[in-house]
Structure formats: C-alpha cells, structure tokens
Design a protein around this motif. Structure first.
Motif, PDB file in Angstrom:
ATOM      1  N   PHE A   1      91.592  24.674  80.259  1.00 45.76           N
ATOM      2  CA  PHE A   1      90.628  25.762  80.475  1.00 45.76           C
ATOM      3  C   PHE A   1      89.256  25.379  79.959  1.00 45.76           C
ATOM      4  N   PHE A   2      89.221  24.553  78.923  1.00 46.64           N
ATOM      5  CA  PHE A   2      87.960  24.216  78.283  1.00 46.64           C
ATOM      6  C   PHE A   2      87.437  22.839  78.677  1.00 46.64           C
ATOM      7  N   GLY A   3      87.829  22.347  79.831  1.00 49.34           N
ATOM      8  CA  GLY A   3      87.239  21.149  80.404  1.00 49.34           C
ATOM      9  C   GLY A   3      87.415  19.910  79.551  1.00 49.34           C
ATOM     10  N   GLU A   4      86.299  19.375  79.019  1.00 46.17           N
ATOM     11  CA  GLU A   4      86.324  18.093  78.319  1.00 46.17           C
ATOM     12  C   GLU A   4      86.791  18.202  76.873  1.00 46.17           C
ATOM     13  N   ILE A   5      87.032  19.395  76.377  1.00 47.16           N
ATOM     14  CA  ILE A   5      87.437  19.555  74.984  1.00 47.16           C
ATOM     15  C   ILE A   5      88.835  18.971  74.771  1.00 47.16           C
ATOM     16  N   GLU A   6      88.960  18.108  73.764  1.00 53.03           N
ATOM     17  CA  GLU A   6      90.235  17.478  73.452  1.00 53.03           C
ATOM     18  C   GLU A   6      90.810  18.055  72.162  1.00 53.03           C
ATOM     19  N   ASN A   7      92.116  17.900  72.006  1.00 52.39           N
ATOM     20  CA  ASN A   7      92.793  18.500  70.855  1.00 52.39           C
ATOM     21  C   ASN A   7      92.274  17.991  69.523  1.00 52.39           C
ATOM     22  N   ASN A   8      91.809  16.749  69.483  1.00 53.28           N
ATOM     23  CA  ASN A   8      91.354  16.178  68.214  1.00 53.28           C
ATOM     24  C   ASN A   8      89.854  16.325  67.993  1.00 53.28           C
ATOM     25  N   ASP A   9      89.155  17.046  68.848  1.00 52.36           N
ATOM     26  CA  ASP A   9      87.716  17.272  68.659  1.00 52.36           C
ATOM     27  C   ASP A   9      87.477  18.172  67.455  1.00 52.36           C
ATOM     28  N   ASP A  10      86.502  17.781  66.614  1.00 52.87           N
ATOM     29  CA  ASP A  10      86.149  18.640  65.495  1.00 52.87           C
ATOM     30  C   ASP A  10      85.069  19.635  65.938  1.00 52.87           C
ATOM     31  N   THR A  11      84.624  20.460  65.010  1.00 56.80           N
ATOM     32  CA  THR A  11      83.661  21.517  65.342  1.00 56.80           C
ATOM     33  C   THR A  11      82.398  20.950  65.972  1.00 56.80           C
TER      34      THR A  11
END
Length: 280
Positions: free
Chosen positions: A82-92
């Motif tokens: 749903f959030f496109g390029e956002i990956e699980n290990n991305d920080d704030t």
C-alpha cells in the motif's frame, strides 16, 4: 529525482505511434514483469529489433536502456503493497524522505506535463466564465474544496459542494457560459463521470484534473491538466498526485489573480479584514 519510465510512457502515450506505441502498450500491460527483461528480452516479447527498443527509450527521454530499466525497477512494488517504496527495514528518516521525494517527483513531473498553452486556455476560460464550478468525489473533493476556497478571493463567482447529489444538481443548473473544473485521480469514478456528462449535455466547458490522460474523464473534457504520480496500478487515492493537483489549483488561482489584478487585491483585502475581526 527522475520520472519513472511508467509515468513517462503514460504521459507521452497519446503522442506515440507505430512501433513506439506497440512497445509502450506492452510495457504498461506487463508492468509486473517487464522490469526484469533485458533489451533483447523486451525486443523479442514485443517482436521488434533491439535497435527499435533503443530508439524508443531515447525518444521518451532516457539516455540508455539501462537507465530506463532501472527507472522501472525503482517504482515496482509487491501486489499487496500500500505504501509503495516503503520497506520493512526503513527507519523514520528513510520513510519521511521517500514521502517527500515522491511529492517532489509528482510536482516536477506535473510541471513538465502541462504546456503553457493549456494554462493560458484554462485561465482565459475561467476569467470569462459566468460561474466556475468545482467538482470532485471522495478524496478528490479535497482538491475541489481547496479550489473553491481560493477562488473566493477573486471576483469569479465560484461554487462547490461535497455532496454528490448537490453536485449533480449544480451541474444541471450550469450552462454554456460557465466553466467546470472536475477532479478525479483515476478519471473513472462513476459518479464523477455522471456529473461530467451532465455538464457536457449543458455545453459547459470542462477542465479535467486527472492522473490518467486516457481515462473516460479525460476524453469527455474540453481541456486536461494532468497530474503525475508513480502508481502503476490504481490501488488507492494517490498521496503524491494529490499534492500535484493542489499545485495545479494554486497555479490557476495565481494566474487568474494576476490577470485580474486590482479587483483580486480588493477582495483579498476585504476578506483579510473580515477574518482579522475574528481573531484576538
């Protein structure tokens, strides 16, 4: 941040023909697999030569097939994302940076999509309109309301309402001396299309703001001001496209305000004085 190959193809598709259009259609129809193809693999799939593919990618603004291929990979996402390029290990910081970059890309891409002639035409229509109506359903109603809120500061007689039934009634009452700005990210919302068809039946000039220039709304409209976003499939209201659409509204308001000059300033000053009385 460079515009992706998908967004670039969508924005230029109507200008393509022959082998270029064939290649473009294949890429858009096979968005989930095409990013893994080599130049020969893509050429074989479309049944054209590698030289034709090379000329195609340069014609749409990329220096090489590798650059084009990387631009496709950059925006690919899982089918359930749903959030496109956002990956699980991305920080704030990484998440916020990607959101801002997406907005920046949508704004710059939208700027490049709309020719000066379209801005001039839209401005002239609005200035000479008896009434200016803003129409949008769901998330698009945010853009319509923003347009109405801004144009209250001009001499233009503007109207907008969030309720679909009221919008349809407003469309019935508009006529050929009026202008309607119709907003829809997908250009396929059935309620929006019904309103647009009513406007067209009344010979109202329709300016469409949509991310999809081949949509039904775009085909019905007299003028399209396209907003750009990186979505490959329509999964949700586009956050980045919303920013671009708001920028389109801001640009129209500024153009009209500048053309109307003193009349706009007089209204802006009157509104400011009225609002100031409501503050401590």
């Amino acid at each position: 941040m460079q515009q992706s190959g998908f967004a670039r193809i969508k924005s230029l598709r109507d200008q393509l023909s022959g082998s270029d259009k064939k290649i473009a259609d294949y890429i858009l129809d096979h968005a989930n697999s095409v990013q893994g193809l080599t130049i020969k693999g893509l050429a074989d799939a479309v049944n054209v030569s590698t030289a034709t593919i090379s000329r195609f990618v340069k014609r749409i603004g990329f220096s090489s097939f590798r650059e084009f291929s990387l631009s496709l990979t950059a925006v690919m996402q899982p089918d359930n994302a749903f959030f496109g390029e956002i990956e699980n290990n991305d920080d704030t910081n990484a998440i916020v940076n990607k959101v801002f970059k997406g907005g920046e890309n949508a704004l710059s891409s939208t700027f490049n999509l709309i020719p000066t002639e379209s801005w001039d035409t839209a401005c002239a229509w609005i200035i000479n309109a008896r009434k200016l109506g803003f129409f949008g359903i769901g998330g698009s109603s945010i853009v319509a309301l923003d347009g109405y809120h801004k144009f209250l500061r001009t001499p233009i007689d503007a109207e907008q309402h969030p309720d679909y039934d009221v919008q349809l009634m407003q469309a019935v009452r508009m006529r050929d001396t009026d202008v309607a700005i119709v907003v829809s990210h997908s250009g396929r919302n059935l309620d929006t299309l019904k309103i647009t068809r009513q406007l067209k039946a009344n010979n109202v000039k329709v300016i469409a703001i949509t991310a999809y220039v081949n949509s039904t709304l775009a085909k019905l409209a007299d003028l399209v001001l396209p907003s750009s976003a990186e979505e490959i499939n329509i999964r949700s209201e586009s956050m980045s496209s919303l920013l671009a659409q708001l920028a389109i509204i801001d640009s129209l308001f500024t153009l009209v305000g500048v053309h109307l000059g003193p009349d706009t300033l007089e209204i802006v000053d009157s509104i400011r004085q009225a609002i100031d009385h409501t503050r401590e």
